[in-house]
Design an enzyme around this catalytic site. Structure first.
Site, PDB file in Angstrom:
ATOM      1  N   LYS A  47      24.256  15.224 -10.083  1.00 30.77           N
ATOM      2  CA  LYS A  47      23.365  15.319  -9.085  1.00 30.77           C
ATOM      3  C   LYS A  47      23.895  14.733  -7.901  1.00 30.77           C
ATOM      4  O   LYS A  47      24.993  15.131  -7.141  1.00 30.77           O
ATOM      5  CB  LYS A  47      22.039  15.182  -9.424  1.00 30.77           C
ATOM      6  CG  LYS A  47      21.204  15.973 -10.246  1.00 30.77           C
ATOM      7  CD  LYS A  47      20.197  15.675 -11.123  1.00 30.77           C
ATOM      8  CE  LYS A  47      19.887  16.929 -11.849  1.00 30.77           C
ATOM      9  NZ  LYS A  47      18.953  16.758 -13.070  1.00 30.77           N
TER      10      LYS A  47
ATOM     11  N   SER B 227      11.189  14.926 -11.170  1.00 33.66           N
ATOM     12  CA  SER B 227      12.193  15.931 -10.792  1.00 33.66           C
ATOM     13  C   SER B 227      11.543  17.221  -9.951  1.00 33.66           C
ATOM     14  O   SER B 227      12.327  17.666  -9.172  1.00 33.66           O
ATOM     15  CB  SER B 227      13.219  16.540 -11.919  1.00 33.66           C
ATOM     16  OG  SER B 227      12.077  17.143 -12.966  1.00 33.66           O
TER      17      SER B 227
ATOM     18  N   HIS C 274      17.329  11.679 -10.686  1.00 37.23           N
ATOM     19  CA  HIS C 274      17.338  12.189  -9.120  1.00 37.23           C
ATOM     20  C   HIS C 274      16.994  10.821  -8.447  1.00 37.23           C
ATOM     21  O   HIS C 274      16.860  10.812  -7.303  1.00 37.23           O
ATOM     22  CB  HIS C 274      16.020  12.944  -8.933  1.00 37.23           C
ATOM     23  CG  HIS C 274      16.024  14.237  -9.717  1.00 37.23           C
ATOM     24  ND1 HIS C 274      16.786  15.438  -9.138  1.00 37.23           N
ATOM     25  CD2 HIS C 274      15.816  14.890 -10.839  1.00 37.23           C
ATOM     26  CE1 HIS C 274      16.788  16.411  -9.694  1.00 37.23           C
ATOM     27  NE2 HIS C 274      16.147  16.091 -10.781  1.00 37.23           N
TER      28      HIS C 274
HETATM   29  C1  LIG Z   1      18.796  17.170 -14.270  1.00 36.41           C
HETATM   30  C2  LIG Z   1      17.819  16.198 -15.223  1.00 36.41           C
HETATM   31  C3  LIG Z   1      18.325  15.984 -16.522  1.00 36.41           C
HETATM   32  C4  LIG Z   1      19.454  16.604 -17.085  1.00 36.41           C
HETATM   33  O1  LIG Z   1      20.821  16.125 -16.566  1.00 36.41           O
HETATM   34  P1  LIG Z   1      22.061  16.991 -17.044  1.00 36.41           P
HETATM   35  O2  LIG Z   1      23.273  16.220 -16.581  1.00 36.41           O
HETATM   36  O3  LIG Z   1      21.731  18.281 -15.726  1.00 36.41           O
HETATM   37  O4  LIG Z   1      21.866  17.622 -18.376  1.00 36.41           O
HETATM   38  C5  LIG Z   1      17.597  15.135 -17.027  1.00 36.41           C
HETATM   39  N1  LIG Z   1      16.523  14.495 -16.526  1.00 36.41           N
HETATM   40  C6  LIG Z   1      16.303  14.844 -15.284  1.00 36.41           C
HETATM   41  C7  LIG Z   1      15.023  14.097 -14.649  1.00 36.41           C
HETATM   42  C8  LIG Z   1      17.003  15.788 -14.630  1.00 36.41           C
HETATM   43  O5  LIG Z   1      16.421  16.159 -13.498  1.00 36.41           O
END
Ligand SMILES: *Cc1c(COP(=O)(O)O)cnc(C)c1O
Length: 415
Positions: free
Chosen positions: A245, A183, A211
């Site tokens: 995302k 990330s 991602h």
């Molecule tokens: C954003 C993210 C999460 C968390 O997801 P949410 O739905 O925002 O709680 C978990 N793992 C990674 C790698 C992320 O980038």
């Protein structure tokens, strides 16, 4: 007159200390609405600090689907999936996602954070061994810690170290836990090699596709598609994807062999003891998937934007790693310099996030730029111009990236 509770002073001191070290977090300016460009203080800024990679969060079809679900189904699911909260929309989205991910069964969770806690808490037991990557997302780090298993994190991408740790005797089961797309660095895990390791050591792989979903692979199906793996390769793979995302909504899911769903429904506490996702979110995600299916050009576009920006920054001499994920890390070094640079770029009309410890190891602060499929080339030209001006003003601001920062791994493993 009451005296201030003693605990207040202790927190104020801690916050002041963070501030002295340029590590205090502050909320950025609130936006009226997210988008590729925003207006702030009467000026237009290019937004490079979000995760709405495909611009689906405001796609007309997605908005209409969400609005219709609210009118027809309601504002809430009214309970846990195991109570009255199990709606047809949940099961329909799970079927859509299983088709999209080409896996046996999908189980929805409230968020990616909850899904990671849920899947690790349900599947990994005391006595098991977990090996992870030092750059794993915080939700994986928290999740593995909570299991009570033996946890070791290796240097980023060090599969040799994973191999050695997995070879040690173990009274329980073995787990490899990694991000599919990291990330903060935007690079990829070597999934074929990890599955190979798993097969040799009788281990399972938990892969965080937050991602990767909607972003990598020719049609956005994620790491499995990107690496050209097929159904026969997926026995040992448990994927966690998010809806918040690239899919432009909120929530998360676990995509895995069918037995995993059965275990999650019985053992995953964030699934059992939390209110199920609401109708608007479910319908929005279904429609986002449909839009993605109808227009695979969306994925190609975000990948092309990523290559364009990475190449243009590298041409300026900035050590931006090559790649095709939309997460573009710009190295800086010290936290205060990352904050300064982000502030100056903002003055030039470019909104970027300075990433500092503890999100990244000490001395490896950076800017994290994320591109979207709906950034126009002229928007990204503005970004490149802003960087060119900074470079002309200050000269190179980055320190040699040092991949070996030993303290971060020790901290992670001190459980
Ligand atoms: C954003 C993210 C999460 C968390 O997801 P949410 O739905 O925002 O709680 C978990 N793992 C990674 C790698 C992320 O980038």
């Amino acid at each position: 007159m009451s005296r201030r509770p003693a605990v207040v002073g202790s927190f104020l001191e801690e916050l002041e200390d963070l501030s002295r070290r340029s590590l205090l977090r502050k909320l950025p300016d609130a936006l009226e609405a997210p988008g590729p460009l925003v207006r702030l203080d009467g000026r237009e800024l290019v937004v490079l600090n979000g995760n709405d990679y495909l611009g689906l969060s405001r796609h007309p079809r997605v908005l209409e689907a969400a609005a219709r679900a609210v009118r027809e189904v309601g504002a809430s699911s009214t309970g846990s999936r195991l109570l009255a909260g199990n709606l047809s929309l949940h099961e329909a989205l799970e079927r859509d996602l299983a088709t999209f991910k080409r896996c046996e069964a999908v189980t929805l969770f409230g968020s990616g954070y909850l899904a990671n806690l849920g899947v690790l808490g349900a599947l990994v037991r005391r006595g098991d061994v977990i090996v992870g990557d030092r750059l794993n997302h915080a939700s994986l780090i928290d999740g593995v810690r909570a299991t009570g298993a033996h946890v070791r994190h290796v240097r980023h991408g060090d599969l040799g170290a994973m191999d050695r740790l997995l070879a040690a005797p173990c009274e329980g089961f073995r787990w490899i836990v990694v991000d599919g797309v990291f990330s903060m660095d935007g690079d990829l895990a070597d999934l074929p090699a990890l599955l190979d390791l798993a097969a040799r050591h009788e281990a399972m792989v938990v892969l965080d596709e937050a991602h990767a979903t909607g972003v990598i692979g020719p049609t956005g199906r994620g790491s499995v598609e990107h690496h050209g793996l097929t159904a026969g390769d997926l026995d040992r793979l448990i994927q966690v994807g998010t809806l918040g995302k690239a899919l432009g909504g909120y929530g998360a899911f676990v995509a895995a062999p069918a037995w995993v769903r059965e275990v999650l429904v019985n053992r995953a506490r964030p699934f059992i003891f939390s209110t199920a996702l609401p109708p608007a979110v479910l319908a929005a995600a279904r429609e986002a998937l449909a839009v993605l299916g109808d227009d695979p050009g969306l994925v190609a576009r975000v990948q092309a934007r990523a290559v364009f920006l990475r190449t243009a920054l590298a041409d300026l001499g900035i050590p931006v790693p090559p790649g095709e994920t939309p997460i573009v890390p710009v190295p800086v070094g010290p936290a205060d310099r990352a904050l300064d640079l982000a502030a100056r770029l903002r003055d030039s009309g470019v909104l970027v996030q300075a990433i500092r410890p503890p999100t990244v190891p000490p001395g490896r602060s950076r800017l994290r730029l994320t591109v979207r499929s709906d950034h126009e080339e002229r928007d990204l030209e503005r970004v490149v111009t802003a960087f060119r001006q900074e470079l002309a003003r200050t000269g190179p601001w980055w320190r040699d990236p040092d991949p070996e920062v030993p303290c971060s791994g020790k901290e992670l493993d001190a459980t």
